[in-house]
Design a protein around this motif. Structure first.
Motif, PDB file in Angstrom:
ATOM      1  N   VAL A  62     -73.837 -46.404 -16.333  1.00 47.02           N
ATOM      2  CA  VAL A  62     -75.003 -46.990 -15.656  1.00 47.02           C
ATOM      3  C   VAL A  62     -74.790 -48.483 -15.442  1.00 47.02           C
ATOM      4  N   LEU A  63     -74.298 -49.167 -16.470  1.00 44.70           N
ATOM      5  CA  LEU A  63     -74.050 -50.611 -16.360  1.00 44.70           C
ATOM      6  C   LEU A  63     -72.973 -50.904 -15.318  1.00 44.70           C
ATOM      7  N   GLU A  64     -71.949 -50.039 -15.283  1.00 43.36           N
ATOM      8  CA  GLU A  64     -70.881 -50.213 -14.293  1.00 43.36           C
ATOM      9  C   GLU A  64     -71.438 -50.124 -12.876  1.00 43.36           C
ATOM     10  N   LEU A  65     -72.289 -49.137 -12.631  1.00 41.00           N
ATOM     11  CA  LEU A  65     -72.894 -48.979 -11.299  1.00 41.00           C
ATOM     12  C   LEU A  65     -73.908 -50.084 -11.014  1.00 41.00           C
ATOM     13  N   PHE A  66     -74.639 -50.480 -12.041  1.00 44.65           N
ATOM     14  CA  PHE A  66     -75.663 -51.520 -11.906  1.00 44.65           C
ATOM     15  C   PHE A  66     -75.065 -52.816 -11.367  1.00 44.65           C
ATOM     16  N   ASP A  67     -73.845 -53.130 -11.825  1.00 42.84           N
ATOM     17  CA  ASP A  67     -73.183 -54.372 -11.402  1.00 42.84           C
ATOM     18  C   ASP A  67     -72.769 -54.349  -9.942  1.00 42.84           C
ATOM     19  N   LEU A  68     -72.748 -53.168  -9.312  1.00 40.57           N
ATOM     20  CA  LEU A  68     -72.371 -53.064  -7.901  1.00 40.57           C
ATOM     21  C   LEU A  68     -73.539 -53.349  -6.963  1.00 40.57           C
ATOM     22  N   LEU A  69     -74.743 -53.349  -7.506  1.00 43.18           N
ATOM     23  CA  LEU A  69     -75.935 -53.536  -6.675  1.00 43.18           C
ATOM     24  C   LEU A  69     -76.132 -54.993  -6.267  1.00 43.18           C
ATOM     25  N   PRO A  70     -76.764 -55.219  -5.120  1.00 48.64           N
ATOM     26  CA  PRO A  70     -77.184 -56.593  -4.775  1.00 48.64           C
ATOM     27  C   PRO A  70     -78.130 -57.106  -5.864  1.00 48.64           C
ATOM     28  N   ASN A  71     -78.119 -58.386  -6.116  1.00 52.79           N
ATOM     29  CA  ASN A  71     -78.900 -58.957  -7.221  1.00 52.79           C
ATOM     30  C   ASN A  71     -80.362 -58.540  -7.210  1.00 52.79           C
ATOM     31  N   LEU A 101     -63.096 -56.293 -24.195  1.00 53.76           N
ATOM     32  CA  LEU A 101     -64.420 -56.911 -24.357  1.00 53.76           C
ATOM     33  C   LEU A 101     -65.089 -57.183 -23.013  1.00 53.76           C
ATOM     34  N   GLN A 102     -66.431 -56.994 -22.990  1.00 55.40           N
ATOM     35  CA  GLN A 102     -67.250 -57.365 -21.828  1.00 55.40           C
ATOM     36  C   GLN A 102     -66.727 -56.764 -20.523  1.00 55.40           C
ATOM     37  N   LEU A 103     -66.354 -55.496 -20.575  1.00 58.15           N
ATOM     38  CA  LEU A 103     -65.789 -54.844 -19.387  1.00 58.15           C
ATOM     39  C   LEU A 103     -66.906 -54.402 -18.441  1.00 58.15           C
ATOM     40  N   LYS A 104     -66.824 -54.822 -17.201  1.00 55.84           N
ATOM     41  CA  LYS A 104     -67.831 -54.489 -16.186  1.00 55.84           C
ATOM     42  C   LYS A 104     -67.277 -53.590 -15.088  1.00 55.84           C
ATOM     43  N   LYS A 105     -65.976 -53.655 -14.872  1.00 54.48           N
ATOM     44  CA  LYS A 105     -65.363 -52.826 -13.832  1.00 54.48           C
ATOM     45  C   LYS A 105     -63.911 -52.536 -14.217  1.00 54.48           C
ATOM     46  N   ASN A 106     -63.305 -51.588 -13.502  1.00 57.59           N
ATOM     47  CA  ASN A 106     -61.906 -51.192 -13.732  1.00 57.59           C
ATOM     48  C   ASN A 106     -61.640 -50.847 -15.195  1.00 57.59           C
ATOM     49  N   ARG A 140     -54.389 -43.033 -33.324  1.00 55.29           N
ATOM     50  CA  ARG A 140     -55.728 -42.726 -33.840  1.00 55.29           C
ATOM     51  C   ARG A 140     -56.365 -43.945 -34.508  1.00 55.29           C
ATOM     52  N   LEU A 141     -55.556 -44.679 -35.258  1.00 59.35           N
ATOM     53  CA  LEU A 141     -56.078 -45.889 -35.903  1.00 59.35           C
ATOM     54  C   LEU A 141     -56.584 -46.867 -34.856  1.00 59.35           C
ATOM     55  N   ILE A 142     -55.758 -47.160 -33.869  1.00 64.10           N
ATOM     56  CA  ILE A 142     -56.134 -48.126 -32.832  1.00 64.10           C
ATOM     57  C   ILE A 142     -57.404 -47.688 -32.113  1.00 64.10           C
ATOM     58  N   LEU A 143     -57.485 -46.407 -31.767  1.00 65.75           N
ATOM     59  CA  LEU A 143     -58.648 -45.917 -31.022  1.00 65.75           C
ATOM     60  C   LEU A 143     -59.911 -45.919 -31.878  1.00 65.75           C
ATOM     61  N   GLN A 144     -59.770 -45.644 -33.167  1.00 63.34           N
ATOM     62  CA  GLN A 144     -60.956 -45.718 -34.024  1.00 63.34           C
ATOM     63  C   GLN A 144     -61.458 -47.159 -34.102  1.00 63.34           C
ATOM     64  N   VAL A 145     -60.525 -48.101 -34.176  1.00 60.10           N
ATOM     65  CA  VAL A 145     -60.939 -49.506 -34.217  1.00 60.10           C
ATOM     66  C   VAL A 145     -61.573 -49.911 -32.889  1.00 60.10           C
ATOM     67  N   VAL A 146     -60.995 -49.468 -31.777  1.00 58.95           N
ATOM     68  CA  VAL A 146     -61.579 -49.761 -30.464  1.00 58.95           C
ATOM     69  C   VAL A 146     -63.007 -49.228 -30.379  1.00 58.95           C
ATOM     70  N   SER A 147     -63.220 -48.053 -30.953  1.00 65.70           N
ATOM     71  CA  SER A 147     -64.560 -47.444 -30.894  1.00 65.70           C
ATOM     72  C   SER A 147     -65.603 -48.247 -31.655  1.00 65.70           C
ATOM     73  N   MET A 148     -65.181 -49.152 -32.523  1.00 65.06           N
ATOM     74  CA  MET A 148     -66.113 -49.961 -33.306  1.00 65.06           C
ATOM     75  C   MET A 148     -66.565 -51.223 -32.563  1.00 65.06           C
ATOM     76  N   ILE A 149     -65.951 -51.469 -31.383  1.00 64.22           N
ATOM     77  CA  ILE A 149     -66.352 -52.626 -30.573  1.00 64.22           C
ATOM     78  C   ILE A 149     -67.664 -52.313 -29.866  1.00 64.22           C
ATOM     79  N   SER A 150     -68.584 -53.224 -29.913  1.00 63.32           N
ATOM     80  CA  SER A 150     -69.855 -53.055 -29.207  1.00 63.32           C
ATOM     81  C   SER A 150     -69.740 -53.611 -27.799  1.00 63.32           C
ATOM     82  N   LYS A 151     -70.492 -53.013 -26.867  1.00 65.67           N
ATOM     83  CA  LYS A 151     -70.423 -53.459 -25.477  1.00 65.67           C
ATOM     84  C   LYS A 151     -70.919 -54.894 -25.305  1.00 65.67           C
ATOM     85  N   ASP A 152     -71.673 -55.396 -26.272  1.00 69.35           N
ATOM     86  CA  ASP A 152     -72.198 -56.775 -26.186  1.00 69.35           C
ATOM     87  C   ASP A 152     -71.315 -57.794 -26.889  1.00 69.35           C
TER      88      ASP A 152
END
Length: 452
Positions: A258-267, A135-140, A42-54
């Motif tokens: 949405v961001l995960e799917l967005f990265d799959l699109l052609p530029n 950090l900065q996870l886009k896929k998998n 629970r401690l580890i997951l609460q700390v993980v939840s405090m990470i921002s996607k940016d």
């Protein structure tokens, strides 16, 4: 006084809202091996939840100690000593992260944990080697709301929730029984019946009552032995009276998908239109289903990309539903091959024992002179003729039957031969089990890779 009350209200709002925070972890981290208590997870997951996607780097994350005191397994009445023991124990528990090349990586969860008694907080610093997995996870990666695990009551609950959440998009997950033990750190003293009664069945009820997924499980057997477990994972989203509140609760998870799917699109297709389309369809379709449709559309390269993508999602151009049928087909092949492996295992033991019996027979006959040998064979010939009247006495079959009768008698009357045969059986079973296990693991890996 009013300012103080406002400050307390603000603290309370922050405390309540952290439950709605999002957990985002790389899939390799989800499938890593570690053995943590309920409080540690629970401690580890609460700390993980405090990470921002940016976030591009880890920060120092502050956690209220009061949230964990009741969960910390310590006999000390002193808070300082409790937290000290908790921190030291956690820092001694490494995790083994599987690598894509088949290897593994070992490190600790935290670089350091600092207790500040005046503030009643624990300052947590993640180990820098965990950056690629948090950090900065886009896929998998796998994402879920922290509130899904807060009511779970055991260390097994959280581990299984994360693992099944990782496979939620597929709807099914297969685990070799030994692999499942490793993933959940189940003691060797637990037989499967213990796992079923103490872990799987209680967790079924917990998931249904407290999380956004539920599951059924099926035992895969080989010669009456349970060798693997198949999980069927289903959505368990509850209907809220206030639709607006539901939209707010889902927004964080939606943004990540949405961001995960967005990265799959052609530029050239990465526009606001795409984000709106994904936000709309994610309310009705699983993210993995949409991902497969995007991959299909990318290969077709249509003129009107988004119109084609909408039709693909609504009509399943990628034949995503065939995946489950293929999984079932492969499972049947797997079970049939397991059955054949078990037959081969038994046969190899029988062959080894027959070889040892033949060796004993030759050794015994070699100790007899010609006269004693003839007397013995004549006596057993008559016995064999009485037992097998339809067998020609001059045939190889009759010769074999005589040999078997002699072997049975000399072994039953000679303790040394009995011990020798027992040891031969033990060696044969050990070798057969090794070969069976190697073949079974190979089959299981092929099943997971879809290669059967």
């Amino acid at each position: 006084m009013e300012a103080k009350m406002k400050k307390n209200r603000d603290k309370e709002i922050v405390y309540k809202n952290y439950k709605d925070a999002l957990i985002v972890k790389g899939n390799n981290l989800i499938m890593s091996r570690y053995n943590l208590s309920l409080a540690e997870q629970r401690l580890i997951l609460q700390v993980v939840s405090m990470i921002s996607k940016d976030d591009e780097d880890f920060k120092n994350y502050t956690i209220r100690v009061a949230d964990y005191l009741d969960l910390i397994n310590s006999n000390s009445p002193n808070t300082y000593q409790k937290i000290k023991e908790f921190a030291e124990t956690l820092l001694k528990k490494p995790l083994h992260i599987p690598q894509d090349d088949g290897g593994f990586f070992v490190c600790n969860w935290f670089a350091g944990l600092k207790y500040e008694p005046k503030k009643g907080v624990l300052v947590c610093s993640f180990h820098p080697n965990l950056k690629p997995y948090l950090l900065q996870l886009k896929k998998n990666f796998t994402s879920y709301k922290l509130k899904n695990i807060l009511s779970l009551s055991s260390k097994y609950s959280i581990r299984l929730y994360e693992i099944l959440k990782r496979y939620e998009g597929m709807g099914v997950a297969f685990f070799d029984l030994n692999e499942f033990r490793e993933l959940l750190s189940i003691p060797e003293s637990y037989f499967y019946k213990n796992i079923k009664q103490r872990i799987l069945k209680p967790l079924q009820r917990e998931f249904k009552n407290y999380t956004d997924i539920s599951f059924d499980f099926e035992e895969i057997k080989s010669n009456k032995r349970i060798v693997a477990i198949k999980f069927t994972i289903k959505s368990n989203l509850k209907t809220f009276n206030n639709k607006k509140q539901e939209d707010i609760d889902n927004q964080g998870s939606l943004d990540v998908k949405v961001l995960e799917l967005f990265d799959l699109l052609p530029n050239k297709k990465r526009t606001m239109t795409a984000q709106k389309i994904f936000s709309y369809y994610l309310k009705s379709y699983d993210v993995n289903y949409i991902r497969k449709q995007i991959e299909y559309v990318n290969k077709q390269n249509p003129n009107n990309y988004f119109a084609y993508l909408k039709r693909a999602i609504e009509e399943d151009y990628a034949d995503y539903k065939k995946v489950e049928i293929e999984i079932m087909r492969q499972q049947k092949i797997f079970e049939k091959l397991l059955f054949n492996l078990e037959k081969e295992r038994k046969h190899s033991i029988e062959v080894a024992l027959d070889k040892e019996k033949s060796s004993i027979f030759k050794e015994y006959m070699g100790l007899l002179n010609d006269e004693d040998k003839k007397e013995l064979l004549d006596g057993y010939l008559q016995k064999a003729k009485d037992l097998y009247p339809d067998v020609d006495e001059k045939s190889f079959e009759m010769e074999f039957k005589i040999e078997q009768l002699i072997i049975e008698d000399i072994i039953s009357k000679n303790e040394i031969y009995q011990i020798r045969l027992s040891k031969a059986k033990e060696r044969a079973q050990k070798q057969a089990d090794i070969e069976y296990e190697q073949s079974r693991i190979s089959l299981y890996n092929k099943l997971k890779s879809g290669l059967l």
